[in-house]
Design a protein around this motif. Structure first.
Motif, mmCIF file in Angstrom:
data_model
loop_
_atom_site.group_PDB
_atom_site.id
_atom_site.type_symbol
_atom_site.label_atom_id
_atom_site.label_comp_id
_atom_site.label_asym_id
_atom_site.label_seq_id
_atom_site.Cartn_x
_atom_site.Cartn_y
_atom_site.Cartn_z
ATOM 1 N N ASN A 201 0.830 -1.207 0.000
ATOM 2 C CA ASN A 201 0.000 0.000 0.000
ATOM 3 C C ASN A 201 0.865 1.258 0.000
ATOM 4 O O ASN A 201 0.595 2.222 -0.725
ATOM 5 C CB ASN A 201 -0.935 0.009 1.209
ATOM 6 C CG ASN A 201 -1.971 -1.101 1.175
ATOM 7 O OD1 ASN A 201 -1.841 -2.099 1.890
ATOM 8 N ND2 ASN A 201 -3.002 -0.954 0.353
ATOM 9 N N ILE A 202 1.917 1.244 0.823
ATOM 10 C CA ILE A 202 2.821 2.386 0.881
ATOM 11 C C ILE A 202 3.591 2.521 -0.429
ATOM 12 O O ILE A 202 3.820 3.633 -0.923
ATOM 13 C CB ILE A 202 3.774 2.242 2.078
ATOM 14 C CG1 ILE A 202 2.974 2.293 3.389
ATOM 15 C CG2 ILE A 202 4.846 3.316 2.067
ATOM 16 C CD1 ILE A 202 3.785 1.962 4.623
ATOM 17 N N TYR A 203 3.987 1.385 -1.007
ATOM 18 C CA TYR A 203 4.684 1.403 -2.298
ATOM 19 C C TYR A 203 3.817 2.038 -3.379
ATOM 20 O O TYR A 203 4.253 2.951 -4.099
ATOM 21 C CB TYR A 203 5.061 -0.031 -2.683
ATOM 22 C CG TYR A 203 5.364 -0.235 -4.149
ATOM 23 C CD1 TYR A 203 6.616 0.051 -4.673
ATOM 24 C CD2 TYR A 203 4.383 -0.734 -5.015
ATOM 25 C CE1 TYR A 203 6.892 -0.144 -6.019
ATOM 26 C CE2 TYR A 203 4.650 -0.932 -6.352
ATOM 27 C CZ TYR A 203 5.901 -0.634 -6.851
ATOM 28 O OH TYR A 203 6.171 -0.827 -8.196
ATOM 29 N N PHE A 204 2.573 1.568 -3.509
ATOM 30 C CA PHE A 204 1.678 2.109 -4.536
ATOM 31 C C PHE A 204 1.422 3.592 -4.304
ATOM 32 O O PHE A 204 1.503 4.406 -5.226
ATOM 33 C CB PHE A 204 0.350 1.352 -4.530
ATOM 34 C CG PHE A 204 0.427 -0.037 -5.085
ATOM 35 C CD1 PHE A 204 0.963 -0.277 -6.328
ATOM 36 C CD2 PHE A 204 -0.048 -1.122 -4.343
ATOM 37 C CE1 PHE A 204 1.037 -1.563 -6.841
ATOM 38 C CE2 PHE A 204 0.015 -2.405 -4.844
ATOM 39 C CZ PHE A 204 0.565 -2.630 -6.101
ATOM 40 N N ALA A 205 1.094 3.953 -3.070
ATOM 41 C CA ALA A 205 0.762 5.347 -2.768
ATOM 42 C C ALA A 205 1.975 6.256 -2.942
ATOM 43 O O ALA A 205 1.868 7.342 -3.535
ATOM 44 C CB ALA A 205 0.213 5.458 -1.352
ATOM 45 N N GLY A 206 3.125 5.821 -2.449
ATOM 46 C CA GLY A 206 4.323 6.655 -2.514
ATOM 47 C C GLY A 206 4.735 6.973 -3.939
ATOM 48 O O GLY A 206 4.932 8.141 -4.302
ATOM 49 N N PHE A 207 4.862 5.934 -4.771
ATOM 50 C CA PHE A 207 5.295 6.169 -6.151
ATOM 51 C C PHE A 207 4.230 6.905 -6.956
ATOM 52 O O PHE A 207 4.548 7.752 -7.797
ATOM 53 C CB PHE A 207 5.652 4.844 -6.824
ATOM 54 C CG PHE A 207 7.031 4.359 -6.496
ATOM 55 C CD1 PHE A 207 8.136 4.865 -7.156
ATOM 56 C CD2 PHE A 207 7.231 3.397 -5.523
ATOM 57 C CE1 PHE A 207 9.422 4.435 -6.850
ATOM 58 C CE2 PHE A 207 8.503 2.954 -5.201
ATOM 59 C CZ PHE A 207 9.608 3.477 -5.867
ATOM 60 N N ALA A 208 2.955 6.596 -6.718
ATOM 61 C CA ALA A 208 1.891 7.276 -7.457
ATOM 62 C C ALA A 208 1.851 8.758 -7.100
ATOM 63 O O ALA A 208 1.647 9.611 -7.972
ATOM 64 C CB ALA A 208 0.543 6.622 -7.156
ATOM 65 N N ILE A 209 2.043 9.090 -5.826
ATOM 66 C CA ILE A 209 2.036 10.493 -5.421
ATOM 67 C C ILE A 209 3.225 11.235 -6.024
ATOM 68 O O ILE A 209 3.084 12.353 -6.546
ATOM 69 C CB ILE A 209 2.038 10.606 -3.886
ATOM 70 C CG1 ILE A 209 0.680 10.168 -3.320
ATOM 71 C CG2 ILE A 209 2.352 12.029 -3.439
ATOM 72 C CD1 ILE A 209 0.657 10.071 -1.809
ATOM 73 N N VAL A 210 4.403 10.636 -5.977
ATOM 74 C CA VAL A 210 5.606 11.311 -6.490
ATOM 75 C C VAL A 210 5.507 11.535 -7.996
ATOM 76 O O VAL A 210 5.649 12.673 -8.487
ATOM 77 C CB VAL A 210 6.867 10.501 -6.145
ATOM 78 C CG1 VAL A 210 8.079 11.073 -6.867
ATOM 79 C CG2 VAL A 210 7.108 10.499 -4.642
ATOM 80 N N PHE A 211 5.264 10.466 -8.762
ATOM 81 C CA PHE A 211 5.188 10.615 -10.215
ATOM 82 C C PHE A 211 3.956 11.430 -10.616
ATOM 83 O O PHE A 211 4.009 12.252 -11.531
ATOM 84 C CB PHE A 211 5.164 9.244 -10.887
ATOM 85 C CG PHE A 211 6.486 8.537 -10.874
ATOM 86 C CD1 PHE A 211 7.518 8.933 -11.699
ATOM 87 C CD2 PHE A 211 6.703 7.464 -10.022
ATOM 88 C CE1 PHE A 211 8.741 8.295 -11.686
ATOM 89 C CE2 PHE A 211 7.920 6.809 -9.992
ATOM 90 C CZ PHE A 211 8.946 7.222 -10.824
ATOM 91 N N GLY A 212 2.839 11.190 -9.936
ATOM 92 C CA GLY A 212 1.621 11.913 -10.259
ATOM 93 C C GLY A 212 1.736 13.401 -10.003
ATOM 94 O O GLY A 212 1.147 14.209 -10.725
ATOM 95 N N PHE A 213 2.499 13.783 -8.987
ATOM 96 C CA PHE A 213 2.667 15.200 -8.673
ATOM 97 C C PHE A 213 3.305 15.946 -9.840
ATOM 98 O O PHE A 213 2.810 16.998 -10.274
ATOM 99 C CB PHE A 213 3.524 15.338 -7.415
ATOM 100 C CG PHE A 213 3.901 16.759 -7.085
ATOM 101 C CD1 PHE A 213 3.003 17.591 -6.454
ATOM 102 C CD2 PHE A 213 5.157 17.251 -7.416
ATOM 103 C CE1 PHE A 213 3.346 18.901 -6.143
ATOM 104 C CE2 PHE A 213 5.506 18.556 -7.123
ATOM 105 C CZ PHE A 213 4.605 19.386 -6.485
#
Length: 283
Positions: free
Chosen positions: A47-59
């Motif tokens: 969950n942290i992996y998905f959220a972390g990378f999605a937030i960084v790249f998505g930003f």
């Protein structure tokens, strides 16, 4: 019956695969409360992996899409608007099934899909996994929602700030870096914090969709469903997942709150906007 120490050793990293703990998941009467506690906790790694990378790249992608949407060039703002409309207008769960079909089912049917840097074939493996394919869906989805937030913030930048930048002779990237981007983030940050929280909650949908969990390696909700199926008791596993996500939410509010104070450090203490969690019940 296992002790809690044995459960911790055997399952705290089990979500990473069978090489990082017990090869088999606990079954039936062998399941203890500690098994559920630590195995579900191990699922939070994903969950942290998905959220972390999605937030960084998505930003960063959202910043680019918002600038394109704000541009007066129709070759930029129309595709950006269409992208935002598509991903905000369709349910996230449907997007998971759509991309799974594109990444897996079409190549299996003999239809290769050229993507420029890679061609999806029946032998293409990374995009067919939840760790890559599911992450890509989350990145695109949060990019669309965040871009709309940033676009609204761009439209709300005080005109006086832009006129002051022009008076100082700022132009191009310097004007964007010193005036536009900080103001955009400052105005959008409280809403963007809520988007980050909702994205973290949405990671529970990755393995609930068609993306497979290889080697029984899944996120927190995946293991909660497994325990409910084994024990027929939903009153421990599901509340436990909820408790873990409440802790994750508090961590996100804390981290984004620090960033919010940094963005508004030039304002008096009483004038700084405070972050408030406003859950979205309908995506």
């Amino acid at each position: 019956m296992r002790s809690c120490a044995e459960s911790f050793t055997g399952y705290i990293l089990r979500a990473l695969g069978r090489d990082y703990g017990e090869r088999l998941l606990p079954r039936g009467l062998d399941i203890t409360l500690c098994d559920q506690l630590f195995l579900i906790a191990s699922g939070l790694i994903w969950n942290i992996y998905f959220a972390g990378f999605a937030i960084v790249f998505g930003f960063f992608l959202a910043t680019a899409v918002a600038l394109a949407r704000f541009s007066e060039n129709p070759w930029l703002n129309r595709p950006a608007g269409a992208f935002i409309f598509f991903f905000r207008g369709s349910p996230l769960f449907i997007q998971f099934f759509f991309f799974y079909s594109a990444f897996v089912l079409l190549p299996r049917g003999g239809i290769d899909i050229p993507l420029g840097v890679v061609t999806l074939t029946v032998d293409t493996s990374p995009l067919t996994t939840a760790q890559v394919g599911g992450l890509l869906v989350l990145i695109l989805n949060t990019t669309a929602y965040s871009a709309e937030l940033f676009y609204g913030a761009l439209r709300s930048i005080p005109r006086g700030d832009l006129e002051a930048a022009d008076a100082y002779g700022m132009a191009g990237f310097t004007r964007f870096r010193r005036i536009i981007w900080p103001n955009m983030l400052r105005l959008a940050w409280p809403s963007y914090t809520n988007e980050a929280i909702f994205l973290t909650h949405s990671t529970t949908l990755v393995f609930l969709s068609a993306f497979p969990a290889r080697q029984q390696s899944g996120e927190a909700f995946y293991y909660a469903r497994y325990f409910v199926d084994q024990t027929f008791n939903p009153f421990f596993a599901y509340p436990l997942v909820a408790a873990y996500f409440i802790l994750l939410t508090l961590a996100i509010i804390g981290l984004f709150g620090l960033a919010n104070r940094r963005l508004n450090r030039h304002l008096p203490q009483e004038a700084r906007p405070r972050l408030r969690f406003r859950p979205q019940y309908i995506r």
